[in-house]
Design an enzyme around this catalytic site. Structure first.
Site, short mmCIF file in Angstrom:
data_model
loop_
_atom_site.label_atom_id
_atom_site.label_comp_id
_atom_site.label_asym_id
_atom_site.label_seq_id
_atom_site.Cartn_x
_atom_site.Cartn_y
_atom_site.Cartn_z
N ASP A 120 1.07 -1.35 0.01
CA ASP A 120 0.46 0.42 -0.62
C ASP A 120 0.79 1.28 -0.57
O ASP A 120 2.01 1.10 0.37
CB ASP A 120 -1.12 0.03 1.71
CG ASP A 120 -2.17 1.06 1.13
OD1 ASP A 120 -2.71 1.19 0.05
OD2 ASP A 120 -2.09 2.54 1.66
N GLU B 89 15.31 -15.12 0.19
CA GLU B 89 15.40 -16.20 0.82
C GLU B 89 14.20 -17.77 1.05
O GLU B 89 14.76 -18.37 1.65
CB GLU B 89 15.40 -15.64 2.71
CG GLU B 89 16.05 -14.65 2.72
CD GLU B 89 16.05 -14.49 4.13
OE1 GLU B 89 15.71 -14.64 4.90
OE2 GLU B 89 16.59 -13.40 4.50
#
Length: 560
Positions: free
Chosen positions: A226, A275
Site C-alpha cells: 500500500d 530467501e
C-alpha cells in the site's frame, strides 16, 4: 492470539508446487478480495476470513491464479483496516491467526496463491509505538520513528509545512503533551488516525523485514504494498507552495511521493523474499507521474509488479488506450518486468460505472450514468485487458458486472474522505458494497445478518446464482475468458504485441495465433475475419470473410 498458538508454518515444498511453473506471476490473473464485503460466515453483517475460505472453490472455478486480500490486521478501522495497530494479528472482526492459516492452506490445496496487503507508509495511532511516543512526550525515541515536528508561529500554533492530507485538510495534527499543553505536530498523509512512519529510522526497516518473514513463514505467496510510492519524504519536508489538490495521489511530482530513496527499501525487502522458496512476489500500489517512473519499482532487484494506474485512468478511447498500452510495454521491457493491467479496485469507481459516464471525469464518479452502456463497455474493456501481454488484476464483483452504488445514505458512509471534506464525498464506499451471491435473502447470500453497507434492491439479479449458467451473463463471460487464457499459449505472459490495421476507433492486434479486436466507437464496424471466433463481449455478425462488431464490443479470434 500469539504466534506460538499457530500450527506449524506451511511446508515450503507445498507452497512451491501451487503454480505449475516458475514466474507464474508474469501472466497471472489475480483476484482482489475486500474481506469485509466478500462473504460473512457468522451473520454479523461483516465479511471475514472464514467467509473467504468457504468461497475459495468459486474463485478456483472462476479461473484465477491468485487471491489478493485487502487488510485484515488488528485495527481500529478508521480507514477500513488501512490503519494497522498490530501487523502480526488478525482483527477479531475477521477472525484470528488460525483462520488465516487455514485459509492459506486451503487456497494452496485448490491451486490458488495468496497475496496479503502490507501497509508500510503509516500505522494506526493505536499502534504501540505511537501510543508510547505520545505518552513519553517530546524527546521520546519513539517519536523518531514517526514524523514529529515543532510547529511554526510564535507559539508553534501553525503546522510545520503546507502539506495537505489525501483525505482533505492539513497533513499535520497537533498533539496534547502529557502535561496537558499543546505540543508537537505529527505527519499523516491520510487520516489523523494514520501517522506516517519515518523510514529514515533504522528501527522501521527492521520491523517491517520482521513482519515480512512472519507472513512468509505462514505461507503467503506475496504482498501488495500500500502507498508504495510514499515511504520516503524529501529531505527537510519542504513546502509544496502552489499545487493542485487533485494531483496529490501521485500524478505530479510531490516531495512526499515517488522519492528515489524508496527504492533502497525495496531492494532490502527483495533480499528477504528471495530467501524463501515458492516464487513469491511483491506488487506495488505506486501512483507515479508516468509509467516510466512506475517501471523503476519493478527493476530486477526490487518488486515484481506494479499496478498500471495510467491504464486504469484511461477513457474508453482507442487512440488513448493504444498510447498507454505502447508506453507501458516499452517502459517494462527494459527492466524485464511484466505489464500489470487493472480496471477496478477498492479505491476507484468500478469501471462499469466509469464507462457509463462521459469521458474525462476521472476515476471518482458519483453518478450512475447509462447503466447498459457502462456494462457493455466494461465487458469489452475486460476482454481487451485480458488479451494484453502480462498479468491482470480483477476486483471482486466486477465479474458480475456490478456498478458502483451511488445513492448510499449519508448515515451509512464510512470512507474517512467523507468526513474530512475538501471536495471529496466518500466515493469509495460505493465500490465496497458487499457482493451478492444469491437471488434472495437478507443480504443476497453475503451472510445471514444483513450487510455493513446496504445493497441495492436489484442486487439479486446480478448475483452469482442468477448469472451462473446464463451464456449471456457477465460472470460466464469472465469464466470463458479465463478458461481461454489458460488454454491458449499466446495469451497471458509476454512483452509485446503486433498492431494490425484497423478503422478509426478500433484496436486490433495479434499475439501469435491469437487476434483481438476492440471497437470503442458508438457505431458498428466491419473488419476481416482472421480465423475462428473464440469469444465476444457482445453479439457479432460474420458473413463470409468479414465480421461486424457492434459499438463497444471486443472479439477474440484464433488463427490456429
Amino acid at each position: 492470539m500469539s504466534q506460538q498458538h499457530l500450527a506449524a508454518p506451511a511446508d515450503e515444498t507445498a507452497v512451491a508446487t501451487v503454480a505449475q511453473h516458475r514466474d507464474w506471476w508474469r501472466g497471472a490473473v489475480i483476484y482482489q478480495v475486500y474481506p469485509r464485503s466478500f462473504a460473512d460466515s457468522n451473520g454479523d453483517g461483516m465479511g471475514d476470513l472464514e467467509g473467504v475460505r468457504a468461497r475459495l472453490p468459486y474463485l478456483r472455478d472462476l479461473g484465477v491464479d491468485a487471491v489478493w486480500l485487502s487488510p485484515f490486521y488488528a485495527s481500529p478501522q478508521a480507514d477500513a483496516g488501512y490503519d494497522v495497530a498490530d501487523y502480526r494479528a488478525v482483527d477479531p472482526m475477521f477472525g484470528n491467526l488460525l483462520d488465516a492459516d487455514a485459509l492459506i492452506r486451503d487456497a494452496h490445496g485448490l491451486g490458488l496463491r495468496i497475496i496479503v496487503d502490507l501497509v508500510p507508509n503509516h500505522s494506526s495511532d493505536q499502534h504501540e509505538w505511537f501510543k508510547r511516543a505520545l505518552a513519553e512526550g517530546p524527546g521520546s525515541p519513539l517519536r523518531e520513528r514517526y514524523h514529529f515536528r515543532p510547529g511554526k508561529g510564535k507559539n508553534g500554533e501553525l503546522p510545520p509545512n503546507d502539506w495537505e492530507s489525501i483525505f482533505g485538510g492539513p497533513a499535520w495534527t497537533r498533539v496534547t503533551e502529557p502535561d496537558g499543553t499543546p505540543g508537537e505536530w505529527y505527519l499523516h498523509l491520510f487520516a489523523p488516525e494514520q501517522p506516517d512512519f519515518n523510514w529514515e529510522h533504522p528501527a522501521v526497516g527492521d520491523e517491517f523485514r520482521s513482519i515480512l518473514r512472519f507472513w512468509l513463514d505462514m505461507g503467503v505467496d506475496g504482498f501488495r504494498i500500500d502507498v508504495a510510492h510514499g515511504l520516503v519524504k524529501a529531505e527537510g519536508l519542504p513546502d509544496l507552495g502552489d499545487h493542485d489538490q487533485l494531483k496529490l495521489l501521485g500524478n505530479d511530482v510531490m516531495p512526499f511521493f515517488d522519492q528515489d530513496g524508496v527504492h533502497e527499501v525495496y531492494r532490502q525487502w527483495r533480499t528477504v523474499l528471495d530467501e524463501y522458496a515458492g516464487d513469491r512476489i511483491f506488487v506495488a500500489e505506486a501512483w507515479t507521474p508516468t509509467v516510466e517512473r512506475t517501471a523503476h519499482y519493478v527493476r530486477p532487484d526490487e518488486l515484481h509488479q506494479a499496478f498500471n494506474f495510467q491504464y486504469l485512468s484511461t477513457d474508453w478511447d482507442a487512440d488513448e488506450l493504444r498510447v498507454v498500452i505502447d508506453r507501458t510495454l516499452d517502459a517494462m521491457r527494459p527492466v524485464g518486468a511484466p505489464a500489470t493491467w487493472v480496471l477496478s479496485n477498492h479505491d476507484v469507481t468500478r469501471h462499469a460505472t466509469r464507462f457509463a459516464n462521459p469521458p474525462g471525469l476521472g476515476t471518482q464518479i458519483r453518478t450512475e450514468g447509462d447503466r447498459a452502456l457502462g456494462l457493455r463497455r466494461a465487458r469489452a474493456a475486460t476482454l481487451l485487458m485480458l488479451a494484453l501481454p502480462g498479468s491482470a488484476y480483477l476486483y471482486q464483483g466486477e465479474e458480475l458486472g456490478l456498478p458502483d452504488v451511488v445513492d448510499l445514505p449519508d448515515e451509512v458512509r464510512q470512507d474517512p474522505a467523507y468526513f474530512r471534506g475538501a471536495g471529496q464525498d466518500g466515493f469509495r464506499d460505493g465500490c465496497r458494497v458487499p457482493i451478492p451471491w444469491t437471488r434472495t435473502g437478507s443480504s443476497y447470500g453475503f451472510g445471514t445478518g444483513g450487510s455493513w453497507l446496504p445493497q441495492p434492491a436489484n442486487w439479486g439479479e446480478l448475483s452469482v446464482e442468477a448469472q451462473t449458467g446464463d451464456p449471456h451473463s457477465t460472470l460466464e463471460l469472465y469464466r470463458a475468458a479465463l478458461a481461454a487464457r489458460r488454454e491458449h499459449p499466446s495469451l497471458g505472459a509476454g512483452e509485446s504485441l503486433e498492431w494490425l490495421p484497423a478503422p478509426d476507433g478500433v484496436l486490433s492486434f495479434r499475439r501469435g495465433e491469437f487476434v483481438c479486436v476492440a471497437n470503442t466507437t458508438t457505431t458498428p464496424v466491419t473488419v476481416p475475419s482472421p480465423g475462428r471466433v473464440l469469444l465476444t463481449s457482445g453479439e457479432v455478425t460474420t458473413t463470409g470473410t468479414e465480421t461486424t462488431l457492434p459499438a463497444d464490443t471486443t472479439v477474440w479470434w484464433t488463427t490456429a
